[in-house]
Design an enzyme around this catalytic site. Structure first.
Site, PDB file in Angstrom:
ATOM      1  N   ASP A   1       0.809  -1.224   0.000  1.00 58.27           N
ATOM      2  CA  ASP A   1       0.000   0.000   0.000  1.00 58.27           C
ATOM      3  C   ASP A   1       0.839   1.270   0.000  1.00 58.27           C
ATOM      4  O   ASP A   1       0.439   2.285  -0.563  1.00 58.27           O
ATOM      5  CB  ASP A   1      -0.943   0.011   1.207  1.00 58.27           C
ATOM      6  CG  ASP A   1      -0.212   0.253   2.527  1.00 58.27           C
ATOM      7  OD1 ASP A   1       0.753  -0.496   2.812  1.00 58.27           O
ATOM      8  OD2 ASP A   1      -0.582   1.194   3.253  1.00 58.27           O
TER       9      ASP A   1
ATOM     10  N   ASP B   1       5.745   0.363   3.260  1.00 60.83           N
ATOM     11  CA  ASP B   1       6.032  -0.865   3.984  1.00 60.83           C
ATOM     12  C   ASP B   1       5.668  -2.057   3.107  1.00 60.83           C
ATOM     13  O   ASP B   1       5.469  -1.918   1.905  1.00 60.83           O
ATOM     14  CB  ASP B   1       5.266  -0.885   5.321  1.00 60.83           C
ATOM     15  CG  ASP B   1       3.786  -0.579   5.132  1.00 60.83           C
ATOM     16  OD1 ASP B   1       3.273  -0.824   4.025  1.00 60.83           O
ATOM     17  OD2 ASP B   1       3.138  -0.099   6.083  1.00 60.83           O
TER      18      ASP B   1
ATOM     19  N   GLU C   1       5.587   9.896   3.172  1.00 61.48           N
ATOM     20  CA  GLU C   1       5.170   8.568   2.718  1.00 61.48           C
ATOM     21  C   GLU C   1       4.123   8.724   1.616  1.00 61.48           C
ATOM     22  O   GLU C   1       3.255   9.597   1.670  1.00 61.48           O
ATOM     23  CB  GLU C   1       4.592   7.743   3.865  1.00 61.48           C
ATOM     24  CG  GLU C   1       4.362   6.289   3.472  1.00 61.48           C
ATOM     25  CD  GLU C   1       4.088   5.384   4.661  1.00 61.48           C
ATOM     26  OE1 GLU C   1       4.327   4.177   4.539  1.00 61.48           O
ATOM     27  OE2 GLU C   1       3.639   5.886   5.714  1.00 61.48           O
TER      28      GLU C   1
END
Length: 510
Positions: A93, A96, A491
């Protein structure tokens, strides 16, 4: 188009005249540092191409021969083996290595919707095959995850153990346990979004791959029956998702969303009736929403319903459609700052601002919904009647474009928040794979804590550029800190970029 390009070049070529007075020098300094970052022109075709590259960087599983992001390697090749099911493939996603079903399905829905709405424009830009490949990488996995009529695998990996490690996906040593929903542990929200993804994708593949299209629709119909019969929130059945992707809005919005897409995929009025008959009890007519995301689908349902036509079969639902349209109007007018009270906050630089963590996800979905609704207004010869005035399709599209331009660099920081686009973009994205030397260059194993000790805290730019990733973006004061540890801002997520594909195609054409 030619006139616009000339104006852009004229602005870019402004320079300091020879023998300038101090006053002229100050004027040009002010112009170049304050105004020009907010008045740039962009190559939306390039942005489209780069946005689709990002999904190749997020692939899990055995990579294909035509993989273009070459710093990635095979990973997660035994996913599902402990549970006796093949769950290899799909997308990570974000930065990670967990495969979360709900955001992955939403990513596929938005990619598919973009292709359905702007497929011709995507094809004109030479990116249609890549767009379908991005969708299919997701749907192939979703088909595997639906391993039984009443079983859907919700997650592979564990966010808690995964976040203790900073490793390349190719070196992964964290738990790959898989978690499911079934008739005893329901998850109507996860099932509903997966239905939407499969139904939307089935339409996208109808012309080029009819057999695959039918397969997707078959799974979507089965899953809808399962999700509707065994109702419940998936985060109550799969406890490990609560800290990462909890279903705050519940499951009723996803069931409405799923039925909306099934109606579009099948033209079966049963699903239209579901959306209309459950509109009140499921919150579709109550929630005045100012966001659209992987969790909250009400705005999407309301906008899809509001764009239904005036065919005879819709007449019995006319009153409900009008109420849906009223709620859709609230969302759109809130984005446009045309409601008297409830509007989406904007930064001083003009960016829609919902919340601190990964705000760009809400910007990209808003830009998408505004863009498709501007098309609807144009083709139906209508305007949007907000409390503070009427809005035409040109004004609506112009505002959507302003959000896209902010993303690409027309902002106070002069920063492109789409990685790899333009000269100035985030270099230290919070992304495990991008922060290491490529597996092709260094096949030596990098351990869990070794990654944190030697790579995570470095100030150096990431060795690999994760092209096309849309990071979380600036704060409410338009400020951004490019640091790997600053995950709220640096992120990127698949569902950030997915809505941009269609909008980039539309703007490229325009």
């Amino acid at each position: 188009m030619a006139m616009k390009e000339k104006k852009c070049r004229a602005v870019k070529q402004l320079g300091l005249p020879y023998h300038s007075s101090p006053l002229v020098f100050f004027f040009f300094f002010f112009l170049n540092t304050t105004i020009l970052p907010l008045t740039r022109c962009f190559d939306y075709g390039e942005a489209l191409t780069k946005s689709l590259l990002y999904f190749e960087a997020q692939r899990s599983g055995r990579l294909p021969y035509n993989q273009r992001v070459t710093w990635r390697g095979n990973s997660g090749l035994f996913d599902g083996i402990e549970q006796g099911v093949d769950l290899v493939g799909g997308y990570y996603d974000a930065g990670d290595h967990v495969k979360f079903g709900l955001p992955m399905a939403f990513t596929v829905t938005m990619l598919s919707w973009g292709v359905l709405q702007y497929g011709q424009q995507i094809e004109s830009a030479g990116e249609y095959d890549h767009a379908l490949e991005a969708i299919k990488w997701g749907t192939d996995y979703l088909i595997k995850a639906h391993s039984h009529p009443n079983v859907l695998w919700a997650e592979v990996g564990d966010g808690d153990t995964d976040h203790y490690c900073w490793q390349r996906p190719e070196d992964m040593t964290t738990s790959r346990r898989a978690y499911k929903i079934d008739d005893k542990n329901p998850g109507s929200d996860l099932a509903g979004e997966t239905v939407a993804a499969m139904a939307a994708a089935s339409i996208a593949f109808r012309a080029t791959n009819p057999h695959y299209s039918q397969l997707l629709l078959h799974h979507a119909l089965q899953l809808f029956e399962f999700g509707d019969k065994y109702r419940g929130r998936y985060d109550r059945s799969v406890d490990v998702v609560k800290r990462y992707y909890p279903s705050v809005s519940g499951y009723k919005d996803e069931l409405l969303w799923a039925a909306s897409w099934l109606y579009r995929a099948t033209n079966n009025i049963t699903y239209l009736g579901y959306v209309m008959d459950n509109a009140q009890s499921f919150g579709g007519l109550d929630w005045a929403i100012t966001e659209f995301s992987w969790d909250v689908k009400y705005a999407g349902v309301q906008i899809v319903a509001s764009m239904l036509g005036y065919e005879v079969k819709l007449q019995k639902h006319k009153h409900v459609i009008e109420r849906y349209r009223s709620k859709a109007k609230h969302y759109l007018c809130a984005c446009l700052k045309k409601n008297k009270k409830t509007n989406v906050h904007r930064t001083s630089g003009g960016l829609l601002y919902i919340r601190q963590w990964n705000n760009m996800q809400y910007v990209s979905t808003a830009a998408f919904l505004l863009t498709i609704y501007s098309d609807y207004l144009l083709t139906s010869n209508q305007t949007l009647d907000c409390q503070l005035g009427k809005v035409g399709p040109e004004e609506m599209l112009s505002f959507a474009k302003s959000q896209i331009d902010y993303i690409l660099g027309s902002n106070p920081m002069g920063m492109s928040y789409l990685v790899g686009f333009g000269p100035n973009y985030p270099k230290r994205v919070h992304h495990r794979g991008a922060s290491f030397k490529t597996y092709r260059e260094n096949k030596g194993f990098i351990g869990c804590t070794q990654g944190y000790d030697n790579y995570y805290g470095r100030h150096d730019p990431n060795p690999n550029i994760i092209i096309g990733a849309l990071v979380g973006g600036p704060d409410r004061d338009d400020q951004f800190r490019d640091a790997r540890w600053n995950y709220m801002q640096t992120e990127a997520c698949t569902y950030n970029t997915a809505p941009l594909v269609g909008v980039f195609a539309k703007l490229h054409e325009s």
